[in-house]
Design an enzyme around this catalytic site. Structure first.
Site, mmCIF file in Angstrom:
data_model
loop_
_atom_site.group_PDB
_atom_site.id
_atom_site.type_symbol
_atom_site.label_atom_id
_atom_site.label_comp_id
_atom_site.label_asym_id
_atom_site.label_seq_id
_atom_site.Cartn_x
_atom_site.Cartn_y
_atom_site.Cartn_z
ATOM 1 N N CYS A 23 15.719 -8.749 -0.602
ATOM 2 C CA CYS A 23 16.304 -8.476 -1.911
ATOM 3 C C CYS A 23 15.325 -7.781 -2.841
ATOM 4 O O CYS A 23 14.995 -8.294 -3.923
ATOM 5 C CB CYS A 23 16.805 -9.779 -2.514
ATOM 6 N N TYR B 199 0.806 -1.229 0.000
ATOM 7 C CA TYR B 199 0.000 0.000 0.000
ATOM 8 C C TYR B 199 0.833 1.270 0.000
ATOM 9 O O TYR B 199 0.279 2.355 0.200
ATOM 10 C CB TYR B 199 -0.906 0.068 1.249
#
Ligand SMILES: *Cc1c(COP(=O)(O)O)cnc(C)c1O
Length: 431
Positions: free
Chosen positions: A359, A332
């Site tokens: 990552c 979000y």
């Protein structure tokens, strides 16, 4: 960022912001440690490891009581998906809340927590047979039907007299993030108003099912009280006749950063109560029992997460967690307000991004937060407002074991969910 935040601070300790961001009673000790429920947070980090989710039990209970006090005539159901922890379900039940769940797993947490099926409601847009069977085995009293076909699936599995509600799309735009807007057409939840009469008839024709009400949920992180008033009016206008239950869902906003406000529960109660009476009177309908389903507004600010700093670069502080324990920034665009704990620092406050260990470049927790320039590996950061949808949404990305959940109250610490181990993860991989 204010001038005061950028200039070297006068004292070594930044005051805690007011306004319900941190659990009630959270204090900063003279040594810079953070005390929640009378418990040292650097102590918790040392004892249970990091990342670690901490829940303030009295705060969660107090928020639950606030909802009940504001709407004594309503049934308040805790949205179990926001914090599927046995202890949390038990606290909520002890405070007089019922529980809404949306999967077999959450039903089993309810059972393990001792929440009787009579006080549970099951919803979900794609409940599997296993979800339905688990709910029925636990005697879940109310099930929210989300599609026409579900009427037959449920009817074939349930005993006679099963109470059902129908999830309806009220057509109310909660004006929140698109990923958590669930009350408008063009999203996957519920039955459109045009399709409602056919579903009502289908339920009426089924010998095992008894229609008790309608259900809606307009979204999450909704700050506007008016959106709920609008939902009440729309929903009553869709009643096919007298019904005993109107479930307005949840979605009441919680503050994540300083300056954001807590949801106006009293304002909600007043406007919803009046709208419901007026709308029912106008349509000559008896006033139904009102149900609401808060999750975030009860538990988000009862929680915080502790991280240890692993690496530091100019403008960046990297911690030992991130999107595996908090996917909300990537989902979000959410941003948080971390704070250094465990020591006082008189160093200049500089705008800093707090990033995770995973990552992905989008793996971050905060941007532009004023942290002392001398933050270094080994320091502990505390991030407020992580009690809802953090533990619940955690993943094992990068084969990272999920964090423990610890609760505190009156100087006492209880381990509620143990930290996952790498052996837990490997045990499922059969080679
Ligand atoms: C997620 C959900 C809730 C709780 O939402 P919050 O934003 O945590 O209050 C309530 N009801 C339903 C049907 C939901 O899907």
């Amino acid at each position: 960022m204010t001038l005061a935040e950028i200039l070297p601070s006068l004292g070594a300790l930044d005051p805690l912001p007011r306004g319900g961001l941190w659990p009630e009673g959270t204090r900063v000790g003279p040594d810079g440690d953070l005390l929640v429920g009378g418990v040292s947070m650097s102590g918790v980090a040392a004892r249970f490891g990091t990342p670690c989710h901490v829940l303030d039990e009295p705060h969660a209970r107090a928020r639950a009581r606030e909802f009940r006090a504001a709407l004594p005539e309503a049934e308040v159901l805790f949205a179990g998906k926001s914090s599927p922890v046995r202890a949390v379900y038990r606290w909520m039940a002890e405070e007089g809340l019922s529980l809404d769940v949306c999967s077999a797993g959450e039903v089993e947490v309810a059972r393990a927590a001792g929440v009787p099926g009579a006080r549970v409601l099951l919803h979900g847009n794609a409940k599997t047979d296993d979800d339905l069977k688990a709910a029925l085995a636990h005697g879940v009293r109310r099930i929210v039907v989300d599609s026409p076909a579900e009427v037959d699936t449920l009817g074939a599995l349930c005993p006679a007299g099963q109470e059902v509600l129908i999830r309806v799309i009220p057509g109310v735009d909660a004006r929140t993030h698109r990923a958590i807007t669930t009350g408008v057409s063009g999203q996957k939840f519920g039955v459109a108003p045009e399709a409602l009469p056919a579903v009502v008839d289908r339920i009426a024709a089924h010998p095992n099912l008894r229609l008790v009400g309608l259900h809606c949920h307009i979204g999450s992180q909704v700050g506007r009280v008016a959106a709920y008033e609008e939902a009440v009016r729309r929903m009553v206008s869709l009643f096919p006749g007298p019904l005993t239950t109107l479930d307005l869902g949840g979605g009441f906003a919680a503050p994540y950063r300083p300056g954001e406000s807590t949801f106006d529960i009293t304002g909600l109660a007043n406007r919803v109560r009046i709208a419901l009476r007026q709308e029912c009177a106008a349509r000559r309908l008896p006033v139904p029992n009102l149900l609401i389903e808060p999750g975030r507004a009860v538990i988000a600010n009862a929680g915080l997460t502790l991280y240890r700093v692993v690496a530091v670069k100019p403008g960046f502080v990297a911690v030992d967690g991130g999107m595996s324990d908090n996917p909300r920034p990537s989902l979000y665009g959410a941003r948080y307000a971390p704070r250094l704990i465990g020591r006082a620092s008189g160093a200049r406050r500089v705008p800093t991004a707090v990033v995770g260990r995973h990552c992905e470049a989008g793996d971050l927790i905060a941007e532009d937060v004023a942290l002392p320039q001398d933050v270094h590996p080994g320091d502990v950061l505390a991030v407020p407002a992580t009690g809802a949808y953090h533990y619940a949404m955690a993943s094992n990305y990068n084969m990272t074991p999920r964090a423990a959940v610890v609760s505190v109250r009156d100087g006492q610490t209880d381990l509620r969910v143990r930290r996952e181990t790498i052996s837990d993860l490997l045990r499922r991989d059969l080679g």
